[in-house]
Design an enzyme around this catalytic site. Structure first.
Site, PDB file in Angstrom:
ATOM      1  N   ARG A 121       0.846  -1.194   0.000  1.00  0.00           N
ATOM      2  CA  ARG A 121       0.000   0.000   0.000  1.00  0.00           C
ATOM      3  C   ARG A 121       0.882   1.245   0.000  1.00  0.00           C
ATOM      4  O   ARG A 121       1.088   1.903   1.014  1.00  0.00           O
ATOM      5  CB  ARG A 121      -0.916  -0.032   1.228  1.00  0.00           C
ATOM      6  CG  ARG A 121      -2.004  -1.118   1.143  1.00  0.00           C
ATOM      7  CD  ARG A 121      -3.238  -0.582   0.453  1.00  0.00           C
ATOM      8  NE  ARG A 121      -4.208  -1.625   0.166  1.00  0.00           N
ATOM      9  CZ  ARG A 121      -5.292  -1.858   0.905  1.00  0.00           C
ATOM     10  NH1 ARG A 121      -5.519  -1.164   1.997  1.00  0.00           N
ATOM     11  NH2 ARG A 121      -6.149  -2.792   0.541  1.00  0.00           N
ATOM     12  N   GLN A 126      -0.839   2.250  -6.111  1.00  0.00           N
ATOM     13  CA  GLN A 126      -2.286   2.344  -5.929  1.00  0.00           C
ATOM     14  C   GLN A 126      -3.060   1.830  -7.132  1.00  0.00           C
ATOM     15  O   GLN A 126      -4.082   1.153  -6.981  1.00  0.00           O
ATOM     16  CB  GLN A 126      -2.686   3.792  -5.625  1.00  0.00           C
ATOM     17  CG  GLN A 126      -2.328   4.249  -4.231  1.00  0.00           C
ATOM     18  CD  GLN A 126      -2.751   5.686  -3.971  1.00  0.00           C
ATOM     19  OE1 GLN A 126      -3.004   6.445  -4.899  1.00  0.00           O
ATOM     20  NE2 GLN A 126      -2.820   6.070  -2.707  1.00  0.00           N
ATOM     21  N   ASP A 129      -3.430  -2.124  -7.260  1.00  0.00           N
ATOM     22  CA  ASP A 129      -3.943  -2.785  -6.060  1.00  0.00           C
ATOM     23  C   ASP A 129      -5.264  -3.506  -6.330  1.00  0.00           C
ATOM     24  O   ASP A 129      -6.329  -2.895  -6.340  1.00  0.00           O
ATOM     25  CB  ASP A 129      -4.120  -1.729  -4.958  1.00  0.00           C
ATOM     26  CG  ASP A 129      -4.493  -2.317  -3.619  1.00  0.00           C
ATOM     27  OD1 ASP A 129      -4.744  -3.536  -3.547  1.00  0.00           O
ATOM     28  OD2 ASP A 129      -4.537  -1.556  -2.634  1.00  0.00           O
ATOM     29  N   SER A 132      -7.996  -3.316  -3.434  1.00  0.00           N
ATOM     30  CA  SER A 132      -8.807  -2.096  -3.378  1.00  0.00           C
ATOM     31  C   SER A 132      -9.862  -2.082  -4.470  1.00  0.00           C
ATOM     32  O   SER A 132     -11.036  -1.774  -4.224  1.00  0.00           O
ATOM     33  CB  SER A 132      -7.912  -0.856  -3.491  1.00  0.00           C
ATOM     34  OG  SER A 132      -7.121  -0.700  -2.334  1.00  0.00           O
ATOM     35  N   TYR A 229      -3.797  -1.380   7.207  1.00  0.00           N
ATOM     36  CA  TYR A 229      -4.693  -2.464   7.601  1.00  0.00           C
ATOM     37  C   TYR A 229      -4.937  -2.428   9.104  1.00  0.00           C
ATOM     38  O   TYR A 229      -4.144  -1.910   9.879  1.00  0.00           O
ATOM     39  CB  TYR A 229      -4.091  -3.825   7.229  1.00  0.00           C
ATOM     40  CG  TYR A 229      -3.991  -4.073   5.752  1.00  0.00           C
ATOM     41  CD1 TYR A 229      -5.113  -4.454   5.019  1.00  0.00           C
ATOM     42  CD2 TYR A 229      -2.786  -3.928   5.079  1.00  0.00           C
ATOM     43  CE1 TYR A 229      -5.022  -4.696   3.655  1.00  0.00           C
ATOM     44  CE2 TYR A 229      -2.694  -4.160   3.715  1.00  0.00           C
ATOM     45  CZ  TYR A 229      -3.815  -4.544   3.007  1.00  0.00           C
ATOM     46  OH  TYR A 229      -3.729  -4.776   1.661  1.00  0.00           O
TER      47      TYR A 229
END
Length: 376
Positions: A121, A126, A129, A132, A229
């Site tokens: 992360r 991004q 990912d 996500s 997280y």
């Protein structure tokens, strides 16, 4: 550079790791694209659409033969990889902790297994990912699944026959899925509240117009782990949170749970006693059911009823929106590979010391090399 898009073989998996859009993008980089026959059918993508985008559609054996990179949503069964090229990359969601034997088998085949769910992360990753992108859709679909199981309306309605009260929705766990669930429930007109063990999410909850439900009298517990997280909480916090949730959940019509801790069973958030406190006809959607579940009595792949409350435990929720889930997943894969593309070599190159490489590479040169796996 031959890139193969494989057809998924896992039960209930309707997504595909490549779309005509990403085929065109890979072609623009100079790659040869092959797609296994029928790979996109469950995502409403016909074989001809891949051909029109510049790919060749072939059987599985021909797709694997000579491929430098194999793209998948879930990791392919090693038994099905007969003839795979030594040193080929498998790029997919590989469930490394849950499928460790499969990872060992990949090492035995001499391939580099790259687990996309281990993507760090960090800012530059991004767009790569998959957790996500797929969780976003899961949060949205969870609200629609709840609405489908709930036998009342979501928004408040003023009618000549009287007023229909708005549904009260409580979201537990405010990561990507939780935030999307809040936003979707709000758009449907529900009264929404949410909670999380990470105090930093309070502002995010309130920014979406929901009410934040937090334990305020236990100090020094932020619940924030590495990479954003959640972490396992202290017994003191758990007790305080349980008391708060018990009083709040009894007033709710719909509860959506999304809490996960990477590499560990999902934390138990709702007990049988708390379910019994809810009114008959209420609905709980457990998005963590495949990792053991946040809800006592939830069953993976089923909708069960306890104390008059429906508990929805659908498996592989992103696959229930296969077309959009595939589009986002395939862009994640393209964004990853294109970021490391060496134009002179005509292929991607992963530097050994790059933090993304170290995070996602599970196997290399016949060995399991990932530190998270080796230390588990």
């Amino acid at each position: 550079m031959k890139i193969a898009i494989l057809k998924e073989t896992a039960a209930g998996e309707r997504r595909v790791a490549g779309t005509p859009e990403t085929v065109k993008k890979f072609k623009a980089l100079g790659a040869e694209l092959v797609v296994e026959t029928g790979a996109g059918a469950a995502s409403s993508i016909a074989d001809q659409a891949y051909v029109d985008a510049g790919a060749t559609v072939v059987g599985r054996a021909d797709a694997i033969k000579g491929a430098d990179i194999l793209l998948g949503v879930q990791g392919p069964d090693p038994v099905s990889l007969d003839g795979v090229k030594t040193g080929a990359w498998i790029v997919a969601g590989l469930n490394p902790f849950g499928e460790r034997a499969r990872v060992d088998a990949y090492a035995g085949l001499g391939v580099d297994a790259l687990a996309m769910e281990f993507m760090p992360r960090i800012t530059r990753a991004q767009s790569m990912d998959i957790l996500s992108s797929q969780s976003n859709l899961s949060g949205y679909k969870a609200v629609l699944d709840a609405a489908g199981a709930y036998d009342r309306a979501f928004p408040m309605m003023m009618t000549a026959a009287g007023t229909v009260s708005a549904a009260r929705v409580f979201v537990m766990g405010v990561g990507v899925a939780g935030l999307q669930a809040i936003a979707t429930a709000r758009r449907l007109g529900a009264q929404v509240s949410a909670t999380d063990v990470r105090s930093a999410t309070r502002e995010q909850i309130e920014s979406l117009g929901a009410k934040a439900i937090f334990v305020d009298d236990v100090k020094g517990i932020e619940g924030e782990g590495s990479g954003g997280y959640a972490t396992e909480m202290s017994d003191e916090y758990k007790a305080a949170q349980a008391a708060l949730v018990s009083s709040h959940i009894a007033k709710q019509d719909i509860v959506i749970t999304t809490a996960l801790i990477p590499g560990r069973p999902a934390p138990r958030l709702i007990s049988d006693a708390q379910i019994a406190s809810m009114r008959s006809g209420s609905v709980i959607v457990d998005l963590a059911v495949e990792q053991g579940g946040n809800v006592e009595g939830a069953v993976a792949g089923e909708i069960v009823e306890r104390h008059g409350v429906k508990i929805v435990g659908h498996k592989n929720v992103p696959s229930r929106i296969a077309a959009d889930a595939s589009a986002l997943f395939s862009r994640n894969l393209f964004n990853f590979l294109s970021a490391f593309w060496d134009k002179d070599a005509g292929r991607p190159n992963l530097p050994d010391e790059d933090e993304i490489t170290k995070a996602i590479r599970l196997t290399h040169q016949g060995k399991v090399v990932n530190e998270r796996l080796l230390s588990a």
